[in-house]
Enzyme design. Sequence first.
Site, PDB file in Angstrom:
ATOM      1  N   ASP A 128      50.390  57.871   9.444  1.00  0.00           N
ATOM      2  CA  ASP A 128      49.937  59.198   9.039  1.00  0.00           C
ATOM      3  C   ASP A 128      48.678  59.599   9.803  1.00  0.00           C
ATOM      4  OD1 ASP A 128      49.412  61.550   7.811  1.00  0.00           O
ATOM      5  OD2 ASP A 128      49.137  60.733   5.806  1.00  0.00           O
ATOM      6  N   ASP A 327      50.947  67.250  13.769  1.00  0.00           N
ATOM      7  CA  ASP A 327      51.123  66.355  12.625  1.00  0.00           C
ATOM      8  C   ASP A 327      52.224  65.326  12.845  1.00  0.00           C
ATOM      9  OD1 ASP A 327      50.579  65.502   9.956  1.00  0.00           O
ATOM     10  OD2 ASP A 327      52.387  66.547   9.306  1.00  0.00           O
TER      11      ASP A 327
END
Length: 455
Positions: A128, A327
Site C-alpha cells: 500500500d 495509487d
Amino acid sequence: MENVSALIHSELSLLLLIMIFLCSSCRATAAATGTAATIVKPPRVSMKLIHRDSILSPYNNPSASISERFWRAVNSSMARYAYLKARTKSTFSSSDDVRGGLSEDRNVMLLVNFSIGQPPVQQLAVMDTASDLLWIQCSPCIKCFKQYSPLFDPFKSSTYRSLPCNSPYCPVDQKCDSVRNCEYHRAYVDTTSTRGTLGMEELRLSTSDGGITVSDVVFGCGTENQGITGIASGILGLSAKKESLFSQMGSSKFSYCIGSLDDPNYEYNHLIIGDGAKVEGYSTPLQVFGNSYCLTLEGISVGDKQLDINQSIFKRSASGVGGVIIDSGTAATYLDRGAYDPLREEVRSVVGTILQDVFVEGQPDWLCYDGEVSQDLIGFPVVTFHFAGGADLVLDVDAMFHQLREGLFCMFVWPTAFRDPSIIGVRAQQHYNIAYDLNEMNLYFQRIDCELLED
Ligand SMILES: *[C@@H]1O[C@H](CO)[C@@H](O)[C@H](O)[C@H]1NC(C)=O
Ligand SMILES: *[C@@H]1O[C@H](CO)[C@@H](O)[C@H](O)[C@H]1NC(C)=O
Ligand SMILES: *[C@@H]1O[C@H](CO)[C@@H](O)[C@H](O)[C@H]1NC(C)=O
C-alpha cells in the site's frame, strides 16, 4: 528494563556500522586488486508482487468468471476511491492513516511475501503506497481475522524485541510502559482497524541473489484487528513516512514493475525496496500530501490528438482539494470531468465507427461496447497522459479498457465528482516500471516488460 534494551539496540547499531565498514573496505580491496566487479551495487531487495488473481495468489480462484473479476475490481476501486477521497478531505491525525475498503476482502490488489522472525514465519501482506507502517496480525490474538499464513507469535521468535518507549518510532500520543511497551493503533475510515504493540524484528526478503535479512525493522504486531477477511496477514506501507520499510532501511527509493494484470500466469511483477530500486526512464516531479503521492498531470492525448483540457482542473488547491494521486490500491483510473468528458467523446468518436455502445444499468457515466478488447480494438490509438517535465504514461487497450463479460467491455476510466481528486489506478500502470525517489522528489516512468528486469 527500557534502558537495557535501548543499550542493546545502540550496541547492535554500532556492530552493524562496524560490519558495514569492514564489508565495504573488503569490497574496495577486492575491486582495487581487480578480483571482483569494480562497481559495488547496492543489494537489490526485490519482492515478488502478486496480483490477487495471479496463480501465485491464494486469493486466485480459477473458476471465477470474467464478470466476477470485473465487478470485484469495480467494487474495490469504488471503496478505495471513497477512502482516498475521505482522507484528503478530513483532518485525520497521523495514526488515523490507513486504507479503506479492506473490509469484506474488497481491497486486496497487490500482495508481497516475506518471512519474519527466527525461526522465520512466512507472511503475505498487502502493498500500500498510501499507508505508512508494516503491520501483521500477532499472537496472542484478542481479535483477529482469518489469514492464509501461520499467525506470527513474537514469544516464539528469538529475534523479536519490543520497541523501547524512547524510540523515535514510538508514537507520543500512545501509551508506553515497561509492561505493555509501545502501543500503536491505526483506524481505517471504513471501521477497519489494527491495535497492538510496536516491535522490532528481522525480515527475510528475497533478493536477486537469494535472500537478505533486514534487522531491527519496526513493525506493528496487531492483536486486535478487524476488516480484512481472508488471506493477507497485514499491510506493507510505502508512504513517505519514517515508518515505511524503505525509510527504515535508510533509503528514499522504491520501484515496482507491473506487467499484465489479466494474465494469471504472468509472474514478473515485482517490488524493489531501497537503493537497489530501478530508477530509470522519464521523470516528473513528485509531491507528498499526507500519505498520498501526487503528480502534476498536464494533458491527455488520444493518438496524436491532444485533447482540449484546461490543465488547471488537475491542480490541487491550497486547501487540499483535487489534485492527481498515483495509487497502488485502486484498479480503475478516475479523472476530473473536465478531462473525462473530452476523453470519453474522443474514444467514442474513434470506437463508435466500428462498435455499438451499450448502456450498463446503473452506470450512466460508463462507456461500454459490445465486443472483445483483444479482438475488436486492433488499431485503436494509445492514450497518453502527459506529466510535468515531459514524462508520459502511455495506455494501450489493456490499460484503458476492461472486459465486463464475454462480448462486452468498458472503458476503465471514470469521472470524479466536482473538485474531487483524480487517481492514476493500477490498471493504467500496467507494462511500466515506476520508481519513487523521495530524495530528488521525482517519479520515473519506464515502459518495459518486467521480465527484462529479472536478474
Ligand atoms: C459488488 O457490489 C455489488 C453491490 O454492492 C454486489 O451486489 C456484488 O455482489 C459485488 N460483486 C463482487 C464481485 O464483489
Ligand atoms: C515467497 O513465496 C515464494 C513462493 O511461495 C517462496 O518460494 C519464497 O521463499 C517466499 N519468500 C519469502 C521471503 O518468504
Ligand atoms: C482554466 O480554468 C481556470 C479556472 O477555472 C480559469 O481561470 C482559466 O481562465 C481557464 N483557462 C482557459 C484557457 O480556459
